[in-house]
Design a protein around this motif. Structure first.
Motif, PDB file in Angstrom:
ATOM      1  N   GLN A 139     -23.504   0.857  32.282  1.00 34.84           N
ATOM      2  CA  GLN A 139     -24.806   0.184  32.242  1.00 34.84           C
ATOM      3  C   GLN A 139     -25.500   0.356  30.888  1.00 34.84           C
ATOM      4  N   ASN A 141     -25.797  -1.711  27.302  1.00 35.93           N
ATOM      5  CA  ASN A 141     -25.666  -3.100  26.902  1.00 35.93           C
ATOM      6  C   ASN A 141     -24.614  -3.341  25.813  1.00 35.93           C
ATOM      7  N   GLU A 177     -21.753  -4.045  38.424  1.00 40.41           N
ATOM      8  CA  GLU A 177     -21.710  -3.717  36.998  1.00 40.41           C
ATOM      9  C   GLU A 177     -21.170  -4.902  36.213  1.00 40.41           C
ATOM     10  N   TYR A 180     -23.824  -7.266  35.185  1.00 37.70           N
ATOM     11  CA  TYR A 180     -24.540  -6.739  34.018  1.00 37.70           C
ATOM     12  C   TYR A 180     -23.727  -6.967  32.741  1.00 37.70           C
ATOM     13  N   GLY A 207     -26.112  -8.269  39.405  1.00 39.53           N
ATOM     14  CA  GLY A 207     -26.176  -7.278  38.340  1.00 39.53           C
ATOM     15  C   GLY A 207     -27.495  -6.528  38.313  1.00 39.53           C
ATOM     16  N   TYR A 209     -29.950  -5.829  36.101  1.00 42.43           N
ATOM     17  CA  TYR A 209     -30.504  -6.212  34.809  1.00 42.43           C
ATOM     18  C   TYR A 209     -31.807  -5.475  34.507  1.00 42.43           C
ATOM     19  N   ASN A 334     -33.580  -7.730  40.850  1.00 37.06           N
ATOM     20  CA  ASN A 334     -33.009  -7.737  39.503  1.00 37.06           C
ATOM     21  C   ASN A 334     -32.798  -9.163  39.003  1.00 37.06           C
TER      22      ASN A 334
END
Length: 444
Positions: A139, A141, A177, A180, A207, A209, A334
């Motif tokens: 998680q 970015n 995941e 994301y 995800g 987010y 999310n």
């Protein structure tokens, strides 16, 4: 073997980010067996027109410490294809065991067969899983996106080597995941790689987010949670990347600290970690740390979580946020928050699809099937032309030369070339096919 040795040797000395380091065939499945698997799963499954092969790719990327690293993933490709394929990249859900990836198992389960029936399918392992030696940046970015984008470049090189014919379309999806990571990948491509890579559509599924809001509140709540190991996984990853505290053990109560450190070595499953975790994950944490983080919006952990929120950007490609209302592990808020922010930022081709598909795990199959059929409206279909033996979209004298070489046994064609060389479709490759190509050229 000699060819692979040369590839690896050249890669060692001249590789750069996104370069293919090595590839290895790890499994294959006939189109009949693939179709049987698809039909056993759902009645309206796609048809699988080709035998499929799965390869493990290793390629160069940049890890969370901005260092050159090797990552891995699997790619599924058709044999003897008769059409241009688009790319689809699928990002898997949370895995903690390094070897629980397609590139390690070579498993042709429903997902690679379903996507492989229609796309050249990329299945990234992620940094920290598969061949990668770092801790998985769960998680987080940028390293999530970087290793995924670099696999696309490596896959294009692989397709050139193996004569797999593709168009420029890239479809992005993933669940949990993977949702994301899909968002991170889409954002990076659109902001930094749009000249080289073209996203046809992106389906962001279930995800997390909103790491600093929805997910933080859920993890510090005094509520039971179905996958307790998610919380320490995030803490281990953030400590590894950011050194938030003096030691990762400072995050946890003494009775959990040593055991969790041993279990998060990449060789234990999420289920094994859940077995020693309390059903309320926050009870495994140092209560003083929890209080400090809850009461201070600028606590270092919360600052890093905000840095890794993935909703304050503007998607340019067609994007569909898909989420089940009943999702108890990654709440649908999310996707709501991301959608609202996308619209505020000026996105004009974004959909929010909230569905009643049940809890997180049970919703996954139907959400992903929905993504597949949503993609179909964007997918370009272009069949090869009989006689275009070199597949350059022109039937000309070069194809005649190739055909003559096949007839006089100066050239060993692959299966696709053999089909395209039988221009008059009489199951023979002979002078009459040459005459047919000449006729096509003269009448064009």
């Amino acid at each position: 073997m000699n060819f692979m040795f040369i590839i690896c040797l050249i890669s060692i000395f001249f590789s750069a980010r996104g370069d293919l380091i090595s590839f290895e065939l790890i499994n294959e499945i006939s189109k009949d067996n693939a179709q049987q698997l698809l039909d056993s799963y759902v009645s309206n499954s796609p048809s699988c027109p080709y035998d499929l092969e799965m390869y493990k790719l290793e390629y160069e990327t940049i890890n969370q410490f901005n260092q050159i690293d090797i990552a891995s993933g699997a790619i599924v490709v058709p044999k003897n294809q008769l059409e241009f394929y688009s790319f689809a990249i699928f990002h898997h859900g949370t895995e903690v065991r390094k070897l629980s990836t397609y590139s390690e198992s070579g498993n042709f389960d429903i997902l690679p067969v379903w996507l492989g029936s229609t796309y050249v399918t990329l299945l990234p392992d992620y940094l920290g899983l598969g061949s990668s030696s770092v801790f998985h940046p769960y998680q987080i970015n940028l390293p999530s996106a970087t290793s995924s984008v670099d696999m696309i470049y490596a896959a294009k090189q692989f397709c050139n080597i193996k004569d797999i014919h593709t168009n420029e379309q890239i479809f992005i999806t993933g669940y949990s995941e993977g949702g994301y990571v899909s968002a991170a990948t889409q954002k990076m491509i659109e902001e930094s790689h749009s000249e080289d890579l073209s996203i046809a559509a992106s389906a962001l599924c279930a995800g997390a987010y909103d790491m600093s809001g929805t997910m933080f509140d859920l993890m510090v709540s005094n509520e039971e949670y179905g996958e307790p190991y998610y919380l320490p996984y995030i803490l281990f990853a953030y400590q590894d990347s950011y050194n938030i505290l003096d030691s990762v053990s400072d995050f946890f109560s003494p009775e959990y600290s040593d055991t969790l450190i041993q279990l998060f070595n990449g060789y234990h499953s999420g289920g094994a970690i859940n077995n020693i975790m309390p059903s309320i994950p926050v009870e495994a944490m140092n209560p003083d740390l929890v209080a400090a983080a809850v009461n201070d919006i600028n606590h270092p952990l919360r600052v890093r979580l905000r840095e890794n929120d993935l909703y304050d950007w503007k998607p340019e490609s067609p994007t569909n946020l898909i989420h089940s209302y009943q999702d108890e592990l990654v709440p649908y808020q999310n996707s709501e928050i991301a959608y609202q922010k996308f619209i505020e930022n000026g996105a004009t081709d974004v959909d929010l699809t909230l569905v009643n598909y049940g809890y997180h795990q049970e919703a996954a199959p139907n959400v992903l099937i929905g993504s597949y059929y949503w993609f179909e409206q964007f997918r370009q279909v272009q069949l090869f032309d009989l006689g275009d033996i070199n597949i350059d979209l022109n039937i000309d004298v070069n194809d005649i030369i190739s055909l003559v070489s096949i007839i006089v046994n100066n050239y060993d064609p692959n299966g696709t070339e053999l089909i395209l060389a039988d221009v008059n479709q009489d199951s023979l490759i002979d002078l009459f096919d040459i005459l047919t190509i000449v006729s096509l050229i003269l009448t064009d």
